[in-house]
Design an enzyme around this catalytic site. Structure first.
Site, PDB file in Angstrom:
ATOM      1  N   TYR A 103       8.551  51.431-117.734  1.00 33.03           N
ATOM      2  CA  TYR A 103       9.543  50.553-118.245  1.00 33.03           C
ATOM      3  C   TYR A 103      10.000  50.929-119.674  1.00 33.03           C
ATOM      4  O   TYR A 103       9.488  51.171-120.623  1.00 33.03           O
ATOM      5  CB  TYR A 103       8.906  49.135-118.152  1.00 33.03           C
ATOM      6  N   LEU A 225      -1.273  42.614 -96.656  1.00 32.17           N
ATOM      7  CA  LEU A 225      -2.214  43.436 -96.399  1.00 32.17           C
ATOM      8  C   LEU A 225      -1.641  44.907 -96.473  1.00 32.17           C
ATOM      9  O   LEU A 225      -2.208  45.895 -95.711  1.00 32.17           O
ATOM     10  CB  LEU A 225      -3.050  43.345 -95.235  1.00 32.17           C
ATOM     11  N   ASP A 257       8.985  42.497-102.110  1.00 31.23           N
ATOM     12  CA  ASP A 257      10.056  41.472-102.366  1.00 31.23           C
ATOM     13  C   ASP A 257      10.819  41.338-101.090  1.00 31.23           C
ATOM     14  O   ASP A 257      10.997  40.231-100.722  1.00 31.23           O
ATOM     15  CB  ASP A 257      10.954  42.127-103.206  1.00 31.23           C
TER      16      ASP A 257
HETATM   17  O1  CKP Z   1       6.375  44.272-105.803  1.00 30.69           O
HETATM   18  P1  CKP Z   1       7.587  45.155-105.368  1.00 30.69           P
HETATM   19  O2  CKP Z   1       7.176  46.569-105.372  1.00 30.69           O
HETATM   20  O3  CKP Z   1       8.297  44.503-104.343  1.00 30.69           O
HETATM   21  O4  CKP Z   1       8.414  44.961-106.680  1.00 30.69           O
HETATM   22  C1  CKP Z   1       9.271  45.885-106.996  1.00 30.69           C
HETATM   23  C2  CKP Z   1      10.011  45.415-108.472  1.00 30.69           C
HETATM   24  O5  CKP Z   1      10.868  43.843-110.765  1.00 30.69           O
HETATM   25  C3  CKP Z   1      10.995  46.566-108.790  1.00 30.69           C
HETATM   26  O6  CKP Z   1      12.261  46.440-108.447  1.00 30.69           O
HETATM   27  C4  CKP Z   1      10.798  46.131-110.230  1.00 30.69           C
HETATM   28  O7  CKP Z   1      12.071  46.395-110.977  1.00 30.69           O
HETATM   29  C5  CKP Z   1      10.012  44.979-110.565  1.00 30.69           C
HETATM   30  O8  CKP Z   1       9.384  44.917-109.397  1.00 30.69           O
HETATM   31  C6  CKP Z   1       9.111  45.186-111.820  1.00 30.69           C
HETATM   32  O9  CKP Z   1       9.646  44.625-112.739  1.00 30.69           O
HETATM   33  O10 CKP Z   1       8.248  45.884-111.970  1.00 30.69           O
HETATM   34 MG    MG Z   2       5.020  42.874-105.410  1.00 32.53          MG
END
Ligand code: CKP
Ligand code: MG
Length: 312
Positions: A103, A225, A257
């Protein structure tokens, strides 16, 4: 409006090649952020969504705004903040099926959000507030903003859906856990993964994770899961949902998401919980087959065709 959310969306640079980031030369830029991923998922399915945030008053902020708006999410409460930059993150695909993210979001525009960014009349137009554990980890004022949103949602009898989305690189472990547990205790529907359950309650047993969430007061708990599907529990019923099989995973980030978008859409349609969770599993599976967080999110027709074709 159906669903409103708040949080940070960034520009993601994802490398064209696998291997250590130091050797990667070619990158594709994309728009990604957990909350907008879910809102875009819902918007593509035909629901009305709104996003509260800040982006930098820079070119990348404009890119995020036009993409999110272009996907049909209302952005009238997203501020362009000229005093701070838009956040970035870079993905490293160490091997074809394992990745890490780095990040560059410290002091970003979104991290400057304050409770005053939330207009009660706007938030209360929605049926449901969607929140994740990323937002309170961004800054003290973001944490205050999330809790203010929760308070307003409760005052206006909105349902609150919470995805813990634990990001250990952003969280101070102990205070982070306390904050996420407080958010869980104020939420109606909780969507943890196993490793998030482990972080919050020190157990990887999905039935125990459910018990802990219910002890905090949740009415519905759905444990993700991954390739094994999901486990759900309400006051009336509990059960497992089979996974939708994926031949080759291209990019697992963003699947959670998409899962949230599927479950929330089922709840908005008042489907039986088992069917709502099935939608979540289907969208999660589809998202892993496409590069990027939002590019694979299906519209309703694509989702229905996929579920009919893939389901026994
Ligand atoms: O938990 P997930 O893999 O669905 O989330 C991914 C997102 O917002 C990614 O787009 C990233 O920008 C974030 O999670 C984050 O801030 O880590
Ligand atoms: Mg997630």
């Amino acid at each position: 409006m159906d669903v409103v959310s708040l949080g940070e969306t960034m520009i993601l640079f994802s490398p064209e090649e696998t291997g250590q980031l130091r050797y990667n030369r070619q990158f594709t830029s994309r728009v990604a952020g957990a909350e907008t991923n879910t809102l875009i998922g819902l918007s593509k399915l035909g629901y009305r969504t709104g996003w509260i945030s800040r982006v930098g008053g820079d070119e990348l902020g404009k890119r995020i705004l036009s993409s999110v708006r272009g996907e049909g999410v209302d952005t009238s409460f997203v501020k362009e903040d000229g005093s701070a930059p838009t956040g970035l993150f870079i993905k490293e695909r160490t091997t074809a099926d394992s990745s890490r993210v780095f990040y560059y979001r410290n002091q970003s525009a979104a991290s400057k959000m304050t409770p005053a960014d939330i207009e009660e009349n706007y938030l209360a137009k929605a049926k449901l507030l969607y929140i994740t554990g990323i937002t309170p980890a961004l800054s003290v004022s973001c944490k205050e903003t999330v809790f203010h949103a929760i308070e307003l949602a409760k005052k206006n009898s909105m349902k609150i859906v919470f995805d813990p989305n634990v990001r250990k690189t952003l969280l101070d472990e102990r205070t982070g856990r306390d904050t996420l547990i407080k958010m869980a205790a104020l939420s109606d529907i909780i969507l943890p993964g196993i490793s998030e359950g482990d972080f919050l309650f020190q157990t990887t047993d999905c039935e125990k994770i459910v018990r802990e969430c219910k002890r905090l007061g949740a009415e519905k708990v759905i444990v993700k899961l991954g390739e094994k599907g999901a486990y759900y529990s309400t006051s009336e019923e509990s059960g497992y949902v089979h996974p939708f099989k994926v031949e080759t995973v291209i990019d697992p980030i963003g699947a959670g998401d998409g899962f949230a978008a599927g479950v929330i859409s089922g709840i908005l349609d008042e489907l039986p919980i088992h069917e709502a969770v099935k939608r979540g599993c289907a969208i999660g599976a589809i998202v892993t087959t496409v590069n990027g967080d939002i590019e694979g999110l299906p519209d309703k027709e694509t989702l229905e065709t996929y579920m009919k074709r893939t389901n026994k």
